[in-house]
Design a protein around this motif. Structure first.
Motif, short mmCIF file in Angstrom:
data_model
loop_
_atom_site.label_atom_id
_atom_site.label_comp_id
_atom_site.label_asym_id
_atom_site.label_seq_id
_atom_site.Cartn_x
_atom_site.Cartn_y
_atom_site.Cartn_z
N VAL A 295 0.85 -1.18 0.00
CA VAL A 295 0.00 0.00 0.00
C VAL A 295 0.89 1.23 0.00
O VAL A 295 2.03 1.20 0.49
CB VAL A 295 -0.94 0.00 1.24
N VAL A 296 0.39 2.32 -0.55
CA VAL A 296 1.13 3.58 -0.62
C VAL A 296 0.63 4.50 0.48
O VAL A 296 -0.58 4.63 0.70
CB VAL A 296 0.96 4.24 -2.00
N SER A 297 1.56 5.12 1.18
CA SER A 297 1.22 6.09 2.22
C SER A 297 2.00 7.37 1.97
O SER A 297 2.83 7.44 1.04
CB SER A 297 1.52 5.53 3.61
N CYS A 298 1.78 8.38 2.79
CA CYS A 298 2.41 9.69 2.59
C CYS A 298 2.98 10.18 3.91
O CYS A 298 2.31 10.16 4.94
CB CYS A 298 1.41 10.71 2.04
N SER A 299 4.22 10.61 3.88
CA SER A 299 4.88 11.18 5.06
C SER A 299 5.38 12.57 4.72
O SER A 299 5.75 12.85 3.57
CB SER A 299 6.05 10.28 5.49
N MET A 300 5.39 13.45 5.70
CA MET A 300 5.87 14.82 5.50
C MET A 300 7.29 14.95 6.03
O MET A 300 7.57 14.57 7.16
CB MET A 300 4.96 15.82 6.21
N VAL A 306 6.25 13.17 0.89
CA VAL A 306 6.96 12.07 0.24
C VAL A 306 6.05 10.84 0.26
O VAL A 306 5.65 10.38 1.33
CB VAL A 306 8.29 11.76 0.94
N LEU A 307 5.70 10.34 -0.92
CA LEU A 307 4.92 9.12 -1.03
C LEU A 307 5.86 7.92 -1.00
O LEU A 307 6.91 7.94 -1.64
CB LEU A 307 4.09 9.10 -2.31
N PHE A 393 -3.26 7.55 4.67
CA PHE A 393 -2.41 8.13 5.70
C PHE A 393 -3.27 8.53 6.89
O PHE A 393 -4.44 8.89 6.74
CB PHE A 393 -1.61 9.32 5.17
N GLY A 394 -2.70 8.46 8.08
CA GLY A 394 -3.40 8.80 9.30
C GLY A 394 -2.74 8.12 10.48
O GLY A 394 -2.15 7.04 10.35
N GLU A 395 -2.82 8.72 11.64
CA GLU A 395 -2.28 8.15 12.87
C GLU A 395 -3.32 7.26 13.53
O GLU A 395 -4.49 7.62 13.62
CB GLU A 395 -1.84 9.25 13.83
N ARG A 411 -0.56 16.72 1.37
CA ARG A 411 -0.47 15.29 1.07
C ARG A 411 -1.44 14.90 -0.05
O ARG A 411 -1.10 14.12 -0.94
CB ARG A 411 -0.77 14.48 2.33
N VAL A 412 -2.66 15.44 0.01
CA VAL A 412 -3.65 15.13 -1.01
C VAL A 412 -3.21 15.66 -2.37
O VAL A 412 -3.36 14.97 -3.40
CB VAL A 412 -5.02 15.70 -0.61
#
Length: 461
Positions: A295-300, A306-307, A393-395, A411-412
């Motif tokens: 799965v692809v996620s996104c981090s800042m 950064v995906l 993405f999400g905590e 991120r979007v």
């Protein structure tokens, strides 16, 4: 000139000084780190000579022009981003990294760019000969005439050369090879590194020269030498990455003139280091289509989204104790997410081996990738692939709730730019995000709700 010699003990980890040997350092609490060194103190040390160059005249704060800290570009957008916008006049910058990671190559390319702008650059090497530096310079490109090289390790000779030439930028490669005749200990010792750094600090502030120091690192990845070395400099940069891989990441651990959250991404090529302007596309290259556990996620990273691809392999264990492995993310956080999945979502993982990997070798510890890790684990457990155009993405909290994350709109936008059509994000963050054209937002409040949105009834126990 009167000289006095005494024997003292220094902690090789933090630089704490003691008159006798001790098993444990009282400052950093490390064991067996004290080493004996002979220290010769004179009235005219090199640090004091360098300090005499400055004019200690008090100045009103209103009379100080901000143009004194004007920045100038290095010719590399990635390096400028990490430095906070460019090099500040009179700054002292320390850059560390593993052997062979590309520190000297990066600085030599920076010297070439600065010299091409008409600035006078002095590259001082204590590890390579002039011929070796010239061979590396020819490999990465043509060097301008205003780039000067010097192979020297004597701190006194180096100080006199800098005072005479007065370059705009000076590179010291590396600070652990420099030695002062006023200090009797061997080069690389705590006393020598501290004395050399003090001299370069005084020269940079007194003459307005921007100085880059290359520092060796220990097996733990920290800059070798006393901890005071990092306190004395203005900026501390770390060059990270696998030396056998093509990518390199530049991070700022300390920056008095900018943020420490930015990263610079480079790719090692035959002609040197090339900038990677879009690291998300680079990290996702080679992602398999239709594979479960991916799965692809996104981090800042600062202001840059950064995906990244998160991979999970879940199999039944053959032993009494299941094995858990995490590469590129926090091992303890993976265990926590697996416990939340088992307790809150009914996914039985207590008898399974789990292998979690952040593809590309990058390391991300931001809590926003929690949702992506959890979905990858469920996908690998049930062997059900997630859509190629889905990003999450999400905590995730211990109660199974999906908590909000910062900078959700950025991120979007990054996900939409790379062609992702379905975005799972926290419900509390979706209120302030406007969906781009062709993108469907799927706000979720709990982890069970996110699993149902992605897999439907296929994962319910």
């Amino acid at each position: 000139m009167a000289k006095t010699q005494k024997s003292v003990f220094f902690c090789q980890n933090c630089g704490h000084e003691s008159s006798k040997w001790m098993g444990q350092c009282p400052a950093c609490h490390e064991w067996n780190t004290f080493a004996e060194e002979k220290v010769v103190s004179t009235k005219g040390s090199s640090a004091r000579k360098a300090a005499s160059l400055s004019k200690n005249v008090p100045t009103r704060i209103r009379d100080i022009s901000l143009s004194q800290d004007a920045r100038y570009t290095t010719g590399s957008k990635e390096l400028d981003r990490v430095l906070g916008g460019g090099i500040v006049h009179g700054s002292l910058i320390l850059i560390g990294g593993d052997p062979g990671i590309g520190k000297s190559t990066l600085l030599l390319q920076t010297c070439r760019n600065l010299a091409a702008q008409g600035r006078k650059v002095l590259y001082i090497s204590g590890e390579e000969s002039l011929q070796q530096i010239r061979m590396r310079a020819e490999r990465i490109g043509e060097s301008p005439e205003s780039l000067f090289l010097l192979a020297e390790t004597n701190l006194g000779e180096i100080r006199e050369t800098i005072e005479r030439e007065k370059p705009d930028v000076c590179i010291i490669d590396s600070v652990q090879t420099m030695y002062s005749e006023d200090v009797t200990s061997a080069p690389g010792s705590v006393s020598q590194v501290r004395e050399a750094t003090a001299v370069f600090l005084m020269l940079s502030k007194a003459l307005g020269i921007s100085i880059f120091l290359v520092g060796h690192v220990t097996k733990d990845g920290a800059v070798a030498g006393p901890r005071v070395l990092e306190h004395m400099v203005d900026t501390v940069l770390y060059f990270e990455g696998d030396r056998h891989a093509s990518y390199r990441i530049l991070r700022a651990a300390k920056n008095r003139f900018g943020s420490t959250n930015e990263i610079g991404v480079f790719e090692m090529r035959d002609t040197g280091l090339a900038e990677v302007p879009n690291p998300s596309e680079y990290m996702l290259s080679g992602k398999p289509e239709g594979a479960s556990g991916s799965v692809v996620s996104c981090s800042m990273e600062g202001t840059r989204p950064v995906l990244l691809e998160i991979q999970a392999l879940i199999i039944k264990t053959s032993f009494g104790m299941p094995r858990r492995t995490a590469v590129g993310t926090d091992y303890n956080r993976v265990n926590m997410l697996m416990a939340v999945l088992e307790r809150r979502c009914g996914v039985s993982l207590s008898s399974c081996d789990a292998y979690i990997n952040i593809a590309g070798g990058i390391r991300m510890n931001e809590p926003a990738v929690d949702l992506g890790i959890a979905l990858a684990i469920v996908s690998g457990y049930r062997d059900i692939p997630i859509g190629d155009r889905v990003i999450a993405f999400g905590e995730v909290g211990l109660s199974g709730e999906v908590r909000s994350v910062s900078q959700a709109a950025q991120r979007v936008q990054e996900a939409a730019k790379l062609g992702f059509e379905n975005i799972l994000l926290p419900r509390s963050s979706a209120k302030s995000v406007k969906a781009p054209a062709g993108v469907t937002l799927c706000p979720v409040g709990t982890l069970r709700e996110a699993i149902g949105a992605v897999f439907g009834n296929a994962v319910r126990s």
